[in-house]
Scaffold this active site. Sequence first.
Site, short mmCIF file in Angstrom:
data_model
loop_
_atom_site.label_atom_id
_atom_site.label_comp_id
_atom_site.label_asym_id
_atom_site.label_seq_id
_atom_site.Cartn_x
_atom_site.Cartn_y
_atom_site.Cartn_z
N ASP A 13 0.81 -1.22 0.00
CA ASP A 13 0.00 0.00 0.00
C ASP A 13 0.84 1.27 0.00
OD1 ASP A 13 -2.25 -1.65 0.10
OD2 ASP A 13 -2.22 -1.68 2.29
N LYS A 16 1.91 1.97 -5.12
CA LYS A 16 2.46 1.36 -6.36
C LYS A 16 1.55 1.61 -7.55
CE LYS A 16 2.48 -2.62 -4.27
NZ LYS A 16 2.17 -2.19 -2.88
N GLY A 40 -4.40 -4.44 -3.74
CA GLY A 40 -5.42 -3.45 -4.03
C GLY A 40 -4.69 -2.19 -4.46
N HIS A 41 -4.78 -1.86 -5.72
CA HIS A 41 -4.04 -0.72 -6.26
C HIS A 41 -5.04 0.33 -6.72
CE1 HIS A 41 -0.48 -3.66 -7.18
NE2 HIS A 41 -0.74 -3.55 -5.90
N GLN A 224 2.13 -6.10 -3.05
CA GLN A 224 2.61 -6.18 -1.66
C GLN A 224 3.89 -5.33 -1.48
OE1 GLN A 224 1.62 -9.61 -3.14
NE2 GLN A 224 -0.33 -8.73 -2.58
#
Length: 430
Positions: A13, A16, A40-41, A224
């Site tokens: 988080d 990225k 989750g991007h 990650q």
Amino acid sequence: MANVVVVGAQWGDEGKGKIVDWLSERADIVCRFQGGHNAGHTLVVEGEVYKLHALPSGVVRGGKLSVIGNGVVLDPWHLVDEIASVRAQGVEITPENLLIAENTPLILPFHGELDRARENQNSVAKIGTTGRGIGPAYEDKVGRRVIRVADLADDATLERRVDRALVHHNALRSGLGLDPVDREALIEKLREVAPAILAHAAPVWKVLTEARRAGRRILFEGAQGALLDIDFGTYPFVTSSNVIAGQAATGTGIGPGAIDFVLGIVKAYTTRVGEGPFPTELFDEDGKRLGERGHEFGTTTGRQRRCGWFDATLVRQTCAISGVSGIALTKMDVLDGFEELKICTGYELDGEELDYLPTAAEAQARVTPIYETMPGWQESTAGARSWADLPAQAIKYVRRIEELIRCPVALVSTSPEREDTILVTDPFSD
Ligand code: GDP
Ligand code: IMO
Ligand code: MG
């Protein structure tokens, strides 16, 4: 010609997605190489918010090839849903612009059930996973019983693969008090989803090799962060894949010599979701303020992220392990208005000073951070797009971080918006 790997240098988080989206303007291909929809991007483009989990962050820009590499674990039903949801936002996804490696392992419904059953069983085993079946799917890959994308193309093979997996899983499920898997229903479900996945299947190693030969630029998008790496992270409170830059090669089928620049994504403070050690974690007003200003809630699970001061000791270590060439420092704007900022420069353990995080879980849980304190800045950095827009104290903070982590800053991010980014060194033209 240059190929760039983007990796998280903390506990995930770090931003990225935003940076990959911004950089993808300069790339031809954006490729995921590990992890799954535990990621989750979040991307923000002119006010429109895109939340991506399995899809590479390059999909949002038209004209780019998006690739899911063999190092990823893929939930086919999730992918179909995610494609539908980004299509509803006007993003075009076709078999021409999205490829999936034929040797990508699949996450099946019983992987998620197993993940959640273990997490709910007792507090000793709890990792705080995303519950998406990531760990169990990687276990099956290494255990040589996973179903891969290519297996979807042939009914007899598919049935054999399902039987092979169920020998193991039904035994395990019985021990956990779960019903055996309904074999026929699973095969039917897989047959149903197969065409949607097979339409994108390709020998990715070959596509990338040929693209490279033709001078195309490849951006490898990590998920990650290094402290969640299965080997180098805060084990056992980690994810089940290698997430560091070296994985870009094995997770796609391109040689390590193809990687020209490793961009480490680093948040200007620290966050973590789930269980595990976190030396600079704050439980006071400062921690609360970081969480509120940074909107630190998980994109995948909605869980509140734990927040703390910047840990230069950890980032120096993860930059070394990933071979980071330069960092993108994100969320600088979240620090606006703090009177003072603390940076962790080392640890103390049993009266001794350490300049790295020890490996033993017991020691990781006991280290206490050594801090230096810097004055903060009262001006706003939100939306800054050049050095000249940054207050002097903010520049000092960035420079001090560079010194401590022994790695230069290539980019600075000052808001969730794509264009609110300061370019110092272009990773693609270095
Ligand atoms: P990722 O998993 O590394 O892609 O990061 P996430 O998307 O899970 O979390 C980063 C969050 O911070 C997202 O909501 C982004 O929109 C947001 N973000 C990214 N860069 C910045 C920044 O420079 N400033 C602020 N305020 N938010 C940012
Ligand atoms: P992105 O790509 C933050 C964490 C989980 C848990 C541990 C194991 O958005 O940075 P898993 O479901 O992978 O077995 O969970 O890893 N985790 C993440 N934390 N960002 C992520 O991805 C994460 N993916 C997994 O919270 O602690
Ligand atoms: Mg995330």
